[in-house]
Design an enzyme around this catalytic site. Structure first.
Site, PDB file in Angstrom:
ATOM      1  N   SER A  12       0.824  -1.218   0.000  1.00 13.69           N
ATOM      2  CA  SER A  12       0.000   0.000   0.000  1.00 13.69           C
ATOM      3  C   SER A  12       0.854   1.264   0.000  1.00 13.69           C
ATOM      4  CB  SER A  12      -0.955   0.009   1.204  1.00 13.69           C
ATOM      5  OG  SER A  12      -0.314   0.417   2.400  1.00 13.69           O
ATOM      6  N   PRO A  70      -1.189   3.828   3.863  1.00 16.94           N
ATOM      7  CA  PRO A  70      -2.372   3.910   2.992  1.00 16.94           C
ATOM      8  C   PRO A  70      -3.380   2.778   3.229  1.00 16.94           C
ATOM      9  CG  PRO A  70      -0.415   4.458   1.750  1.00 16.94           C
ATOM     10  CD  PRO A  70       0.063   3.995   3.096  1.00 16.94           C
ATOM     11  N   TYR A  71      -2.906   1.569   3.535  1.00 21.39           N
ATOM     12  CA  TYR A  71      -3.855   0.476   3.811  1.00 21.39           C
ATOM     13  C   TYR A  71      -4.764   0.825   4.984  1.00 21.39           C
ATOM     14  CZ  TYR A  71      -5.399  -4.145   5.476  1.00 21.39           C
ATOM     15  OH  TYR A  71      -6.150  -5.216   5.930  1.00 21.39           O
ATOM     16  N   GLY A  72      -4.150   1.222   6.105  1.00 21.27           N
ATOM     17  CA  GLY A  72      -4.941   1.572   7.292  1.00 21.27           C
ATOM     18  C   GLY A  72      -5.819   2.791   7.055  1.00 21.27           C
TER      19      GLY A  72
END
Ligand SMILES: NC(=O)c1ccc[n+]([C@@H]2O[C@H](COP(=O)([O-])OP(=O)(O)OC[C@H]3O[C@@H](n4cnc5c(N)ncnc54)[C@H](O)[C@@H]3O)[C@@H](O)[C@H]2O)c1
Length: 189
Positions: A12, A70-72
């Protein structure tokens, strides 16, 4: 139950737009499709990555969500969209924030099969299986300065069958206008 996602923290950070698109934007599209087709219940797969690096342990549902990758961030935005939408409709919503999932179907029907191209971003569970099967030469344990006996990271895991159980229970208890977000870790504590 909305499980679909790209789900590697490392990836991510190198492909953020793909993550925001597939997690945040596509969850919005799923909600629109659910509304159009009068689907009234949503169980959403969120993640401990929405908490970032909390100062206080253990993490609880009340811990502030301050994601750092970015994933979280994409999952946190998806959560916000789901909760805001659920307040305006009779959709029943449960958001489950999984920590580290591990294990396989006890009957052997399903198991962990990391995609070869994602190995470098992979999870330690996949790396353990790969090392045991001789696909990689050994298990590289990362981290040297954690406050643990040997300086390596200590993590806990939820077995995938317990996570399935949590989903079945969440589905049974999901009620409109009572959005809940629950953590899934060390489920039997
Ligand atoms: N495994 C964990 O430890 C963990 C921890 C926290 C949260 N989660 C969340 O749980 C869910 C499932 O994770 P997983 O470990 O099974 O990951 P996974 O990568 O094994 O499975 C995700 C699946 O989603 C599919 N997918 C991705 N984008 C799609 C799209 N646009 N349309 C249809 N399918 C799509 C992928 O092909 C893949 O089969 C994800 O939402 C993930 O973010 C997993």
């Amino acid at each position: 139950m909305h499980f679909a996602s790209v789900a590697y923290v490392g990836e991510s950070t190198t492909e953020p737009l793909r993550y925001y698109h597939n997690i945040t934007s596509n969850t919005l599209v799923v909600l629109e499709a659910m509304a159009a087709h009068k689907v009234k219940t949503l169980i959403y797969s969120s993640t401990c990555a929405t908490y970032g690096e909390p100062v206080k342990m253990p993490i609880t549902e009340k811990t502030p969500q301050l994601p750092i990758n970015p994933y979280g961030k994409a999952k946190k935005m998806a959560e916000d969209i789901i909760i805001d939408f659920s307040k305006t409709t009779d959709m029943a919503v449960m958001i489950l924030r999984y920590f580290n999932v591990i294990g396989s179907d006890p009957e052997g029907g399903l198991g962990e099969a990391p995609q070869p191209e994602l190995r470098e971003h992979g999870r330690i569970s996949g790396a353990c299986f790969d090392a045991a099967r001789g696909i990689i030469p050994g298990l590289k344990v990362k981290g040297t300065d954690y406050k643990t006996a040997d300086g390596t990271c200590v993590r806990d895991y939820i077995d995938v069958t317990d996570l399935v159980d949590a989903h079945v229970k969440a589905l049974a208890r999901a009620k409109p206008r009572n959005s809940r977000h629950l953590q899934c870790w060390n489920w039997k504590r």
